[in-house]
Design a protein around this motif. Structure first.
Motif, PDB file in Angstrom:
ATOM      1  N   GLY A 265     -16.254  27.583 -30.765  1.00 27.95           N
ATOM      2  CA  GLY A 265     -15.398  27.868 -29.701  1.00 27.95           C
ATOM      3  C   GLY A 265     -13.789  27.749 -30.372  1.00 27.95           C
ATOM      4  N   HIS A 266     -12.812  26.891 -29.803  1.00 26.39           N
ATOM      5  CA  HIS A 266     -11.448  26.959 -30.399  1.00 26.39           C
ATOM      6  C   HIS A 266     -10.733  25.739 -30.202  1.00 26.39           C
ATOM      7  CE1 HIS A 266     -12.086  31.142 -30.201  1.00 26.39           C
ATOM      8  NE2 HIS A 266     -11.209  31.494 -31.083  1.00 26.39           N
ATOM      9  N   ASN A 267     -11.183  24.833 -29.369  1.00 28.30           N
ATOM     10  CA  ASN A 267     -10.020  23.736 -29.395  1.00 28.30           C
ATOM     11  C   ASN A 267     -10.528  22.546 -30.046  1.00 28.30           C
ATOM     12  OD1 ASN A 267      -8.309  21.571 -28.361  1.00 28.30           O
ATOM     13  ND2 ASN A 267      -8.013  22.790 -26.329  1.00 28.30           N
ATOM     14  N   CYS A 302     -16.687  30.275 -35.684  1.00 29.36           N
ATOM     15  CA  CYS A 302     -15.328  30.879 -34.993  1.00 29.36           C
ATOM     16  C   CYS A 302     -14.109  29.849 -35.150  1.00 29.36           C
ATOM     17  CB  CYS A 302     -15.569  31.102 -33.484  1.00 29.36           C
ATOM     18  SG  CYS A 302     -16.298  32.670 -33.379  1.00 29.36           S
ATOM     19  N   CYS A 303     -13.259  29.805 -34.525  1.00 29.28           N
ATOM     20  CA  CYS A 303     -12.003  28.938 -34.776  1.00 29.28           C
ATOM     21  C   CYS A 303     -12.371  27.376 -34.624  1.00 29.28           C
ATOM     22  CB  CYS A 303     -10.942  29.553 -33.995  1.00 29.28           C
ATOM     23  SG  CYS A 303     -10.452  31.107 -34.494  1.00 29.28           S
ATOM     24  N   THR A 304     -13.238  26.897 -33.744  1.00 33.99           N
ATOM     25  CA  THR A 304     -13.319  25.674 -33.744  1.00 33.99           C
ATOM     26  C   THR A 304     -13.951  25.297 -35.072  1.00 33.99           C
ATOM     27  OG1 THR A 304     -14.059  25.068 -31.481  1.00 33.99           O
ATOM     28  CG2 THR A 304     -15.323  23.982 -32.884  1.00 33.99           C
ATOM     29  N   GLN A 340     -13.696  30.193 -25.360  1.00 36.98           N
ATOM     30  CA  GLN A 340     -13.208  31.479 -25.940  1.00 36.98           C
ATOM     31  C   GLN A 340     -14.116  31.998 -27.182  1.00 36.98           C
ATOM     32  OE1 GLN A 340      -8.935  30.710 -27.069  1.00 36.98           O
ATOM     33  NE2 GLN A 340      -8.707  29.680 -25.328  1.00 36.98           N
ATOM     34  N   CYS A 341     -14.116  33.176 -27.071  1.00 35.48           N
ATOM     35  CA  CYS A 341     -15.326  33.971 -28.030  1.00 35.48           C
ATOM     36  C   CYS A 341     -16.724  33.666 -28.257  1.00 35.48           C
ATOM     37  CB  CYS A 341     -14.526  33.770 -29.475  1.00 35.48           C
ATOM     38  SG  CYS A 341     -12.764  34.525 -29.443  1.00 35.48           S
ATOM     39  N   ILE A 342     -17.022  33.057 -27.247  1.00 41.52           N
ATOM     40  CA  ILE A 342     -18.410  32.536 -27.032  1.00 41.52           C
ATOM     41  C   ILE A 342     -19.223  33.535 -26.340  1.00 41.52           C
ATOM     42  CG2 ILE A 342     -20.181  30.756 -26.409  1.00 41.52           C
ATOM     43  CD1 ILE A 342     -17.049  28.959 -26.559  1.00 41.52           C
ATOM     44  N   ALA A 452      -5.590  38.669 -39.807  1.00 40.68           N
ATOM     45  CA  ALA A 452      -5.893  37.614 -38.725  1.00 40.68           C
ATOM     46  C   ALA A 452      -6.759  38.633 -37.972  1.00 40.68           C
ATOM     47  CB  ALA A 452      -4.733  37.478 -38.108  1.00 40.68           C
ATOM     48  N   GLY A 453      -7.331  37.960 -36.913  1.00 37.33           N
ATOM     49  CA  GLY A 453      -8.112  38.604 -36.086  1.00 37.33           C
ATOM     50  C   GLY A 453      -9.934  38.470 -36.381  1.00 37.33           C
ATOM     51  N   CYS A 454     -10.381  39.255 -35.806  1.00 34.73           N
ATOM     52  CA  CYS A 454     -11.875  38.918 -35.522  1.00 34.73           C
ATOM     53  C   CYS A 454     -12.738  39.762 -36.447  1.00 34.73           C
ATOM     54  CB  CYS A 454     -12.054  39.372 -33.743  1.00 34.73           C
ATOM     55  SG  CYS A 454     -10.815  39.085 -33.025  1.00 34.73           S
ATOM     56  N   ASN A 455     -14.135  39.762 -36.192  1.00 34.85           N
ATOM     57  CA  ASN A 455     -14.968  40.747 -36.560  1.00 34.85           C
ATOM     58  C   ASN A 455     -15.448  41.578 -35.515  1.00 34.85           C
ATOM     59  OD1 ASN A 455     -16.631  38.465 -38.923  1.00 34.85           O
ATOM     60  ND2 ASN A 455     -15.637  40.463 -39.571  1.00 34.85           N
ATOM     61  N   GLY A 483      -8.416  32.553 -38.597  1.00 37.46           N
ATOM     62  CA  GLY A 483      -9.358  33.002 -37.526  1.00 37.46           C
ATOM     63  C   GLY A 483     -10.518  33.680 -38.386  1.00 37.46           C
ATOM     64  N   CYS A 484     -11.215  34.620 -37.665  1.00 38.46           N
ATOM     65  CA  CYS A 484     -12.289  35.255 -38.265  1.00 38.46           C
ATOM     66  C   CYS A 484     -12.083  35.987 -39.700  1.00 38.46           C
ATOM     67  CB  CYS A 484     -13.108  36.230 -37.285  1.00 38.46           C
ATOM     68  SG  CYS A 484     -13.895  35.100 -36.042  1.00 38.46           S
ATOM     69  N   ALA A 485     -10.713  36.329 -39.729  1.00 39.33           N
ATOM     70  CA  ALA A 485     -10.371  36.938 -41.199  1.00 39.33           C
ATOM     71  C   ALA A 485     -10.740  35.718 -42.253  1.00 39.33           C
ATOM     72  CB  ALA A 485      -9.011  37.281 -40.968  1.00 39.33           C
ATOM     73  N   SER A 533      -7.343  28.435 -37.800  1.00 38.88           N
ATOM     74  CA  SER A 533      -7.838  29.063 -36.605  1.00 38.88           C
ATOM     75  C   SER A 533      -6.509  30.185 -36.125  1.00 38.88           C
ATOM     76  CB  SER A 533      -8.030  28.223 -35.529  1.00 38.88           C
ATOM     77  OG  SER A 533      -6.778  27.554 -35.300  1.00 38.88           O
ATOM     78  N   CYS A 534      -6.955  30.901 -35.054  1.00 41.03           N
ATOM     79  CA  CYS A 534      -5.819  31.818 -34.482  1.00 41.03           C
ATOM     80  C   CYS A 534      -4.837  31.114 -33.967  1.00 41.03           C
ATOM     81  CB  CYS A 534      -6.734  32.719 -33.627  1.00 41.03           C
ATOM     82  SG  CYS A 534      -7.840  33.918 -34.264  1.00 41.03           S
ATOM     83  N   VAL A 535      -4.786  29.939 -33.201  1.00 37.87           N
ATOM     84  CA  VAL A 535      -3.467  29.442 -32.990  1.00 37.87           C
ATOM     85  C   VAL A 535      -2.714  29.093 -34.352  1.00 37.87           C
ATOM     86  CG1 VAL A 535      -4.422  28.665 -30.756  1.00 37.87           C
ATOM     87  CG2 VAL A 535      -4.347  27.035 -32.483  1.00 37.87           C
ATOM     88  N   VAL A 568     -10.814  42.453 -31.954  1.00 37.73           N
ATOM     89  CA  VAL A 568     -11.509  42.453 -30.630  1.00 37.73           C
ATOM     90  C   VAL A 568     -10.715  41.994 -29.657  1.00 37.73           C
ATOM     91  CG1 VAL A 568     -13.699  41.442 -29.705  1.00 37.73           C
ATOM     92  CG2 VAL A 568     -13.767  42.291 -31.866  1.00 37.73           C
ATOM     93  N   THR A 569     -10.331  41.055 -29.567  1.00 44.44           N
ATOM     94  CA  THR A 569      -9.881  40.259 -28.312  1.00 44.44           C
ATOM     95  C   THR A 569      -8.653  40.315 -27.828  1.00 44.44           C
ATOM     96  OG1 THR A 569      -9.058  38.138 -29.377  1.00 44.44           O
ATOM     97  CG2 THR A 569     -11.364  38.177 -29.092  1.00 44.44           C
ATOM     98  N   GLU A 570      -8.354  40.048 -26.349  1.00 41.63           N
ATOM     99  CA  GLU A 570      -6.972  39.862 -25.936  1.00 41.63           C
ATOM    100  C   GLU A 570      -6.058  39.113 -26.820  1.00 41.63           C
ATOM    101  OE1 GLU A 570      -8.035  40.974 -21.331  1.00 41.63           O
ATOM    102  OE2 GLU A 570      -8.195  38.959 -21.888  1.00 41.63           O
TER     103      GLU A 570
HETATM  104  O1  BF8 Z   1      -9.228  32.845 -31.967  1.00 42.19           O
HETATM  105  S1  BF8 Z   1     -10.491  35.788 -35.020  1.00 42.19           S
HETATM  106  S2  BF8 Z   1     -13.083  36.706 -32.665  1.00 42.19           S
HETATM  107  S3  BF8 Z   1     -12.819  33.421 -32.973  1.00 42.19           S
HETATM  108  S4  BF8 Z   1      -9.974  35.975 -31.230  1.00 42.19           S
HETATM  109 FE1  BF8 Z   1     -12.267  34.970 -31.524  1.00 42.19          FE
HETATM  110 FE2  BF8 Z   1     -11.035  36.973 -33.010  1.00 42.19          FE
HETATM  111 FE3  BF8 Z   1     -12.560  35.173 -34.163  1.00 42.19          FE
HETATM  112 FE4  BF8 Z   1     -10.810  32.642 -32.953  1.00 42.19          FE
HETATM  113 NI1  BF8 Z   1      -9.143  34.673 -32.777  1.00 42.19          NI
END
Ligand code: BF8
Ligand code: SF4
Length: 642
Positions: A265-267, A302-304, A340-342, A452-455, A483-485, A533-535, A568-570
């Motif tokens: 998750g994230h937090n 993920c970001c957690t 988030q992202c689960i 930054a960002g996702c897969n 983040g996922c980068a 993480s992303c934050v 991927v995400t908003e």
């Molecule tokens: O906040 S990089 S898929 S885990 S949104 Fe989610 Fe994207 Fe991964 Fe982290 Ni960020």
């Protein structure tokens, strides 16, 4: 097993992920994100272009991109309005997520200071002073708890009605940026207000002017920036600003001999407490009593996962798109999620294995999961209950279903802005930024790229990241990642001294070696600095702002670029938008749903640059993308006379 892109290998370039996809024992019922992606083909072309609208019940409406069918929705909205509204709502969704996370941390910090959340306390006094000073809160002669309470209250006030620009924007951006934000009317005064305003102006019959809608989206994105910064600052206050730490990454960190509990998750509010209590002897003994000779093994996803890796060195199992593969190892005894992202698919995957999926947040439940509500007033008890559930589930593990890849790589993580400045200060204690600035000037560092960002399932997992970085590192570009980068670079071995020797150009390698050795790491800094993480994307901004101020220029002039090659995400859309507002060229490897509007596409990829300096660069080919970013860096260097 085949996929739209051809062979299994097209799903991921992470060999550990492929090992599990090839060898898992979940049986034929086991479907993954890649199977479901295939089942969704062909995806709706209107949706991909962003030209469908469901903002009222007269719809759905869609615009014919070929000009042969309807050019307007029932209310008269055209493609430009519909695309701009859709994008703005994505930014609002991302901002709501980051700000929900930030508000949660702020509330817990305040409760901790008032004695209502006894398992939390101010861990990083230096960070309290730093944040308070930045915000203009009096620190002299005051005790740290009072200062921290002012910080928490100031953070909570950012969500409500304010007359002034958000304090976390004013206090952390350059003067030039702040002037541009006010000139364009995009300086946010309320985080919640900015999200609500986007929802208002994009509802039926309000804002139809695409440029105006996009300005609203940028204002909301800057509120997202403030929220990310609050989340990072306040988490540091509660749990400590990250410092360089050794760890490992990839599915091989899941152990056959231990009770494996994944934190996803994230937090960090729950996961950090779990990390703290997991070393209690009674819990380790309980795991051994349950038959796990190796005791308890926490891993992150993920970001957690990034949060607990940065602060506790807990190894990272995998990233977003491959989260099911952690369950498919057959050795995950519990998967503990916050928000988030689960993917709800983890619960479906768990039907084929013994893994217990544990949800913890009232806003994030899932069919097939057990819910153990997180209580910030009893956080440690809650963490122990969760760990005991995982331990009790170890006996249900089925040895015939194990498929744990042996692959994992070493990682040095924990590069907060504070940690980077501390490393640089070992080279020049009087003026820590000087080594960085000087090496940018000489070209030893040609520029900086934040990944930054996702897969995404839409491209082979990690491919864009890895192909881009090989070229950029050889060209002496310093890489920051979140983040996922960050997960991608960690899992592929780019966060070690050896990676600097293998991939960095001569100039970059010399700088990383000098700093790494001066900082006592016994070798070069890694060529990719894991910033969290992303934050935590707020952290590289702090470094960039410090460099810009040191040079007396604005962020939009620095040789700094960003890339989200598999977004991927908003939330990623919101971050990309504020990075553009911050003045950065931002590469996207997958086109967002805007191509149905020529007007919106042109604004995002060029016109916005005249107003803010930043712009989006959409390029799916990783080599062309890396070359595009190098050209953007060189253009900025030339602008500075370098
Ligand atoms: O906040 S990089 S898929 S885990 S949104 Fe989610 Fe994207 Fe991964 Fe982290 Ni960020
Ligand atoms: Fe159609 Fe307009 Fe309603 Fe959107 S808001 S669904 S374009 S009528």
């Amino acid at each position: 097993m085949s996929t739209k892109g051809g062979e299994l290998v097209n799903r991921s370039i992470d060999q550990a992920v492929l090992d599990v996809l090839n060898g898992h024992k979940g049986g034929c019922k086991m479907k993954t994100v890649w199977d479901r992606y295939e089942a969704q083909q062909p995806q709706c072309g209107f949706g991909e272009l962003g030209v469908c609208c469901r903002h009222c019940m007269q719809g759905p409406c869609r615009i014919d991109p070929f000009g042969e069918g309807p050019s307007r929705g029932i209310c008269g909205a055209d493609a430009d309005t519909i695309v701009a509204r859709g994008l703005a709502r994505m930014v609002a969704g991302g901002t709501a997520s980051h700000s929900g996370h930030a508000r949660h941390v702020a509330h817990v910090l305040k409760k901790a200071l008032l004695g209502e959340a006894p398992d939390y306390a101010v861990k990083d006094k230096g960070k309290v002073e730093e944040v308070a000073t930045r915000l203009g809160i009096q620190t002299l002669g005051r005790n740290v708890k009072d200062i921290a309470l002012d910080v928490a209250n100031k953070a909570l006030a950012e969500f409500g009605d304010n007359d002034e620009t958000l304090a976390w924007v004013t206090a952390t951006m350059t003067k030039g940026r702040l002037e541009a934000f006010s000139r364009l009317g995009i300086a946010p005064t309320s985080i919640d207000g900015s999200v609500a305003e986007v929802m208002h102006r994009t509802t039926y019959g309000v804002d139809a002017e695409p440029v105006n809608i996009l300005f609203g989206a940028l204002k909301c994105a800057l509120a997202d920036y403030a929220a990310c910064h609050i989340a990072a600052d306040l988490s540091d206050i509660l749990f400590g600003a990250p410092q360089p730490v050794l760890s490992r990454a990839n599915l091989g960190v899941i152990r056959q001999d231990a009770v494996n509990i994944a934190l996803h998750g994230h937090n960090p509010l729950l996961s950090d407490i779990i990390a703290q209590v997991a070393s209690e002897p009674e819990l380790i003994e309980a795991a051994k009593q349950a038959g796990a000779s190796g005791g308890l093994n926490l891993v992150g996803i993920c970001c957690t996962g990034n949060e607990v890796m940065m602060r506790h060195g807990i190894p990272l199992a995998t990233s977003s798109v491959s989260q099911e593969t952690a369950v498919m190892t057959g050795a995950l005894d519990a998967l503990v999620v916050d928000y988030q992202c689960i993917m709800p698919a983890v619960a479906t995957a768990a039907e084929c294995f013994h893994t217990k999926i544990i949800t913890t947040m009232p806003i994030a439940k899932m069919p097939g999961a057990e819910h153990i509500e997180f209580s910030d007033s009893k956080a440690a008890d809650c963490a122990r209950t969760i760990l005991r559930k995982g331990i009790a589930n170890f006996k249900n593990r089925c040895p015939d279903k194990l498929c744990i890849p042996s692959r994992s790589t070493a990682v040095v993580a924990g590069f907060s802005a504070e940690a980077i400045i501390a490393a640089l200060s070992k080279v020049n204690a009087e003026d820590p930024l000087k080594p960085l600035v000087d090496n940018i000037a000489t070209g030893n560092i040609r520029g900086i790229c934040l990944f930054a960002g996702c897969n995404s399932v839409k491209t082979p997992q990690d491919r864009n990241y890895i192909e881009m970085i090989k070229l950029l590192l050889a060209e002496n570009v310093l890489i920051l990642a979140t983040g996922c980068a960050a997960s991608a670079y960690a899992r592929h071995g780019f966060m070690t001294s050896e990676a600097t020797k293998q991939y960095a150009g001569a100039g970059l390698a010399a700088v990383l070696t000098a700093v790494g050795e001066a900082a006592g790491l016994g070798g070069p800094l890694p060529p990719v600095l894991h910033m969290g993480s992303c934050v935590d994307n707020a952290r590289p901004v702090d470094v960039a702002v410090a460099v810009a101020e040191r040079l007396g220029v604005d962020l939009s002039q620095l040789p700094v670029v960003a890339s989200a090659p598999e977004a991927v995400t908003e939330k990623a859309v919101a971050i990309g938008a504020w990075a553009v507002a911050a003045g950065l060229p931002v590469h996207l490897g997958l086109a967002p749903p805007v191509l149905g509007s020529v007007v919106v596409t042109k604004i995002l990829t060029s016109a916005v640059s005249d107003l803010l300096g930043g712009y989006f660069l959409v390029e799916p080919d990783p080599i062309k993308a890396a070359k595009g970013l190098l050209a953007a860096l060189d253009q900025r260097r030339a602008g500075l006379g370098l």
